[in-house]
Write a protein that holds these residues in place. Structure first.
Motif, PDB file in Angstrom:
ATOM      1  N   SER A  30       0.824  -1.206   0.000  1.00 26.81           N
ATOM      2  CA  SER A  30       0.000   0.000   0.000  1.00 26.81           C
ATOM      3  C   SER A  30       0.858   1.256   0.000  1.00 26.81           C
ATOM      4  CB  SER A  30      -0.932   0.001   1.214  1.00 26.81           C
ATOM      5  OG  SER A  30      -0.171  -0.023   2.405  1.00 26.81           O
ATOM      6  N   GLY A  31       0.275   2.323  -0.487  1.00 26.84           N
ATOM      7  CA  GLY A  31       0.975   3.601  -0.514  1.00 26.84           C
ATOM      8  C   GLY A  31       2.047   3.686  -1.585  1.00 26.84           C
ATOM      9  N   GLY A  32       2.091   2.722  -2.483  1.00 24.62           N
ATOM     10  CA  GLY A  32       3.076   2.740  -3.558  1.00 24.62           C
ATOM     11  C   GLY A  32       4.503   2.478  -3.105  1.00 24.62           C
ATOM     12  N   ARG A  33       4.669   1.881  -1.929  1.00 25.04           N
ATOM     13  CA  ARG A  33       6.018   1.626  -1.402  1.00 25.04           C
ATOM     14  C   ARG A  33       6.772   0.575  -2.194  1.00 25.04           C
ATOM     15  NH1 ARG A  33       7.261   1.628   4.657  1.00 25.04           N
ATOM     16  NH2 ARG A  33       9.306   1.858   3.726  1.00 25.04           N
ATOM     17  N   LEU A  34       6.031  -0.391  -2.734  1.00 23.56           N
ATOM     18  CA  LEU A  34       6.682  -1.476  -3.464  1.00 23.56           C
ATOM     19  C   LEU A  34       5.680  -2.120  -4.398  1.00 23.56           C
ATOM     20  CD1 LEU A  34       9.262  -3.211  -3.791  1.00 23.56           C
ATOM     21  CD2 LEU A  34       8.410  -4.654  -1.954  1.00 23.56           C
ATOM     22  N   ALA A  35       6.081  -2.326  -5.638  1.00 25.09           N
ATOM     23  CA  ALA A  35       5.217  -2.951  -6.633  1.00 25.09           C
ATOM     24  C   ALA A  35       5.832  -4.263  -7.103  1.00 25.09           C
ATOM     25  CB  ALA A  35       5.021  -2.019  -7.822  1.00 25.09           C
ATOM     26  N   THR A  36       4.975  -5.178  -7.490  1.00 24.81           N
ATOM     27  CA  THR A  36       5.422  -6.439  -8.052  1.00 24.81           C
ATOM     28  C   THR A  36       6.327  -6.147  -9.252  1.00 24.81           C
ATOM     29  OG1 THR A  36       3.386  -7.506  -7.377  1.00 24.81           O
ATOM     30  CG2 THR A  36       4.636  -8.611  -9.085  1.00 24.81           C
ATOM     31  N   SER A  37       7.351  -6.935  -9.410  1.00 27.75           N
ATOM     32  CA  SER A  37       8.340  -6.837 -10.489  1.00 27.75           C
ATOM     33  C   SER A  37       9.340  -5.702 -10.303  1.00 27.75           C
ATOM     34  CB  SER A  37       7.669  -6.717 -11.864  1.00 27.75           C
ATOM     35  OG  SER A  37       6.869  -7.854 -12.105  1.00 27.75           O
ATOM     36  N   TYR A  38       9.395  -5.119  -9.105  1.00 27.82           N
ATOM     37  CA  TYR A  38      10.413  -4.111  -8.800  1.00 27.82           C
ATOM     38  C   TYR A  38      11.773  -4.790  -8.833  1.00 27.82           C
ATOM     39  CZ  TYR A  38      13.233  -0.891  -5.989  1.00 27.82           C
ATOM     40  OH  TYR A  38      14.221  -0.057  -5.530  1.00 27.82           O
ATOM     41  N   ILE A  39      12.721  -4.204  -9.540  1.00 32.64           N
ATOM     42  CA  ILE A  39      14.067  -4.772  -9.648  1.00 32.64           C
ATOM     43  C   ILE A  39      15.025  -3.886  -8.862  1.00 32.64           C
ATOM     44  CG2 ILE A  39      15.973  -5.328 -11.196  1.00 32.64           C
ATOM     45  CD1 ILE A  39      13.894  -5.954 -13.343  1.00 32.64           C
ATOM     46  N   THR A  40      15.850  -4.531  -8.059  1.00 31.79           N
ATOM     47  CA  THR A  40      16.845  -3.812  -7.264  1.00 31.79           C
ATOM     48  C   THR A  40      18.226  -4.376  -7.567  1.00 31.79           C
ATOM     49  OG1 THR A  40      17.510  -3.181  -5.031  1.00 31.79           O
ATOM     50  CG2 THR A  40      16.518  -5.337  -5.270  1.00 31.79           C
ATOM     51  N   LEU A  41      19.192  -3.518  -7.458  1.00 32.39           N
ATOM     52  CA  LEU A  41      20.565  -3.909  -7.713  1.00 32.39           C
ATOM     53  C   LEU A  41      21.337  -3.816  -6.403  1.00 32.39           C
ATOM     54  CD1 LEU A  41      22.394  -4.639 -10.110  1.00 32.39           C
ATOM     55  CD2 LEU A  41      22.913  -2.230 -10.344  1.00 32.39           C
ATOM     56  N   GLY A  42      21.894  -4.914  -5.955  1.00 35.04           N
ATOM     57  CA  GLY A  42      22.702  -4.880  -4.738  1.00 35.04           C
ATOM     58  C   GLY A  42      22.016  -5.427  -3.502  1.00 35.04           C
ATOM     59  N   GLY A  43      20.976  -6.218  -3.664  1.00 40.06           N
ATOM     60  CA  GLY A  43      20.353  -6.843  -2.506  1.00 40.06           C
ATOM     61  C   GLY A  43      19.063  -6.173  -2.067  1.00 40.06           C
ATOM     62  N   PHE A  44      18.618  -6.549  -0.879  1.00 35.93           N
ATOM     63  CA  PHE A  44      17.366  -6.051  -0.321  1.00 35.93           C
ATOM     64  C   PHE A  44      17.454  -4.537  -0.127  1.00 35.93           C
ATOM     65  CE2 PHE A  44      14.370  -5.184   3.152  1.00 35.93           C
ATOM     66  CZ  PHE A  44      13.230  -5.810   2.654  1.00 35.93           C
ATOM     67  N   PRO A  45      16.446  -3.784  -0.584  1.00 35.31           N
ATOM     68  CA  PRO A  45      16.492  -2.319  -0.471  1.00 35.31           C
ATOM     69  C   PRO A  45      16.460  -1.853   0.985  1.00 35.31           C
ATOM     70  CG  PRO A  45      14.729  -3.030  -1.952  1.00 35.31           C
ATOM     71  CD  PRO A  45      15.268  -4.249  -1.301  1.00 35.31           C
ATOM     72  N   ALA A  46      17.351  -0.959   1.320  1.00 32.43           N
ATOM     73  CA  ALA A  46      17.449  -0.445   2.689  1.00 32.43           C
ATOM     74  C   ALA A  46      16.194   0.312   3.103  1.00 32.43           C
ATOM     75  CB  ALA A  46      18.675   0.449   2.814  1.00 32.43           C
ATOM     76  N   TYR A  47      15.528   0.962   2.168  1.00 37.84           N
ATOM     77  CA  TYR A  47      14.352   1.748   2.523  1.00 37.84           C
ATOM     78  C   TYR A  47      13.166   0.877   2.957  1.00 37.84           C
ATOM     79  CZ  TYR A  47      11.597   0.973  -1.767  1.00 37.84           C
ATOM     80  OH  TYR A  47      10.849   0.422  -2.771  1.00 37.84           O
ATOM     81  N   LEU A  48      13.286  -0.434   2.786  1.00 38.29           N
ATOM     82  CA  LEU A  48      12.202  -1.348   3.192  1.00 38.29           C
ATOM     83  C   LEU A  48      12.495  -2.077   4.500  1.00 38.29           C
ATOM     84  CD1 LEU A  48      11.284  -2.874  -0.278  1.00 38.29           C
ATOM     85  CD2 LEU A  48       9.929  -1.256   1.056  1.00 38.29           C
ATOM     86  N   GLU A  49      13.534  -1.681   5.205  1.00 39.71           N
ATOM     87  CA  GLU A  49      13.888  -2.356   6.459  1.00 39.71           C
ATOM     88  C   GLU A  49      12.743  -2.301   7.475  1.00 39.71           C
ATOM     89  OE1 GLU A  49      16.318  -4.360   7.259  1.00 39.71           O
ATOM     90  OE2 GLU A  49      17.383  -4.088   5.370  1.00 39.71           O
ATOM     91  N   ASP A  50      12.017  -1.173   7.544  1.00 37.60           N
ATOM     92  CA  ASP A  50      10.901  -1.083   8.493  1.00 37.60           C
ATOM     93  C   ASP A  50       9.785  -2.060   8.131  1.00 37.60           C
ATOM     94  OD1 ASP A  50      10.402   0.522   6.188  1.00 37.60           O
ATOM     95  OD2 ASP A  50       8.807   1.590   7.261  1.00 37.60           O
ATOM     96  N   VAL A  51       9.573  -2.278   6.850  1.00 42.11           N
ATOM     97  CA  VAL A  51       8.568  -3.249   6.400  1.00 42.11           C
ATOM     98  C   VAL A  51       9.023  -4.659   6.763  1.00 42.11           C
ATOM     99  CG1 VAL A  51       7.373  -4.198   4.382  1.00 42.11           C
ATOM    100  CG2 VAL A  51       7.822  -1.742   4.511  1.00 42.11           C
ATOM    101  N   ALA A  52      10.310  -4.934   6.580  1.00 41.72           N
ATOM    102  CA  ALA A  52      10.851  -6.266   6.866  1.00 41.72           C
ATOM    103  C   ALA A  52      10.790  -6.605   8.351  1.00 41.72           C
ATOM    104  CB  ALA A  52      12.284  -6.367   6.357  1.00 41.72           C
ATOM    105  N   LYS A  53      10.818  -5.593   9.218  1.00 35.61           N
ATOM    106  CA  LYS A  53      10.692  -5.864  10.655  1.00 35.61           C
ATOM    107  C   LYS A  53       9.306  -6.403  10.970  1.00 35.61           C
ATOM    108  CE  LYS A  53      14.093  -2.568  12.282  1.00 35.61           C
ATOM    109  NZ  LYS A  53      14.329  -1.271  12.915  1.00 35.61           N
ATOM    110  N   ASP A  54       8.293  -5.842  10.313  1.00 38.35           N
ATOM    111  CA  ASP A  54       6.915  -6.261  10.533  1.00 38.35           C
ATOM    112  C   ASP A  54       6.566  -7.514   9.734  1.00 38.35           C
ATOM    113  OD1 ASP A  54       4.241  -5.997  11.538  1.00 38.35           O
ATOM    114  OD2 ASP A  54       3.651  -5.101   9.609  1.00 38.35           O
ATOM    115  N   ARG A  55       7.149  -7.644   8.552  1.00 38.18           N
ATOM    116  CA  ARG A  55       6.871  -8.764   7.640  1.00 38.18           C
ATOM    117  C   ARG A  55       8.178  -9.349   7.116  1.00 38.18           C
ATOM    118  NH1 ARG A  55       2.742  -5.005   4.373  1.00 38.18           N
ATOM    119  NH2 ARG A  55       3.849  -3.452   5.547  1.00 38.18           N
TER     120      ARG A  55
END
Length: 122
Positions: free
Chosen positions: A56-81
């Motif tokens: 939700s909120g456009g934070r992440l969409a399916t097929s998003y490609i990242t270079l260099g591993g898990f995106p740092a800006y999603l660490e708060d999401v990863a704590k919850d999920r």
């Protein structure tokens, strides 16, 4: 007549120096291997693609490609999920990962359901 035999130096000092030389050679080989891996890692960053549900909120969409591993800006999401990390797969494994996503009970399918449930989608 007495045969002269070549005596090997088996004193602790001589043995210790042989061990040190062997360790030095091993350390050098290990250091070279580490440097080679570090060079490969720095020259070829890992491309990942997200195969999970949209957040939700456009934070992440399916097929998003990242270079260099898990995106740092999603660490708060990863704590919850924490399952969200499983849904970032190497691009070269996309077809196999999507196939696994369709298998009921697979790790990727369970991760998808868990993330979607917390998003309110499943």
């Amino acid at each position: 007549m007495v045969d002269k035999e070549e005596k090997q130096d088996v004193t602790p000092e001589a043995t210790g120096s042989k061990v040190r030389r062997n360790l030095a050679a091993t350390d050098k080989a290990a250091q070279e291997a580490i440097e080679q891996v570090e060079q490969e890692v720095t020259t070829e960053p890992k491309q990942l693609i997200y195969i999970g549900p949209n957040l939700s909120g456009g934070r992440l969409a399916t097929s998003y490609i990242t270079l260099g591993g898990f995106p740092a800006y999603l660490e708060d999401v990863a704590k919850d999920r924490p399952e969200i990390r499983l849904l970032f797969v190497p691009v070269n494994e996309l077809a196999a990962s999507k196939a696994e996503l369709r298998v009921t009970g697979s790790v990727l399918q369970q991760a998808y359901v868990a993330v979607a449930a917390k998003e309110g989608g499943v």
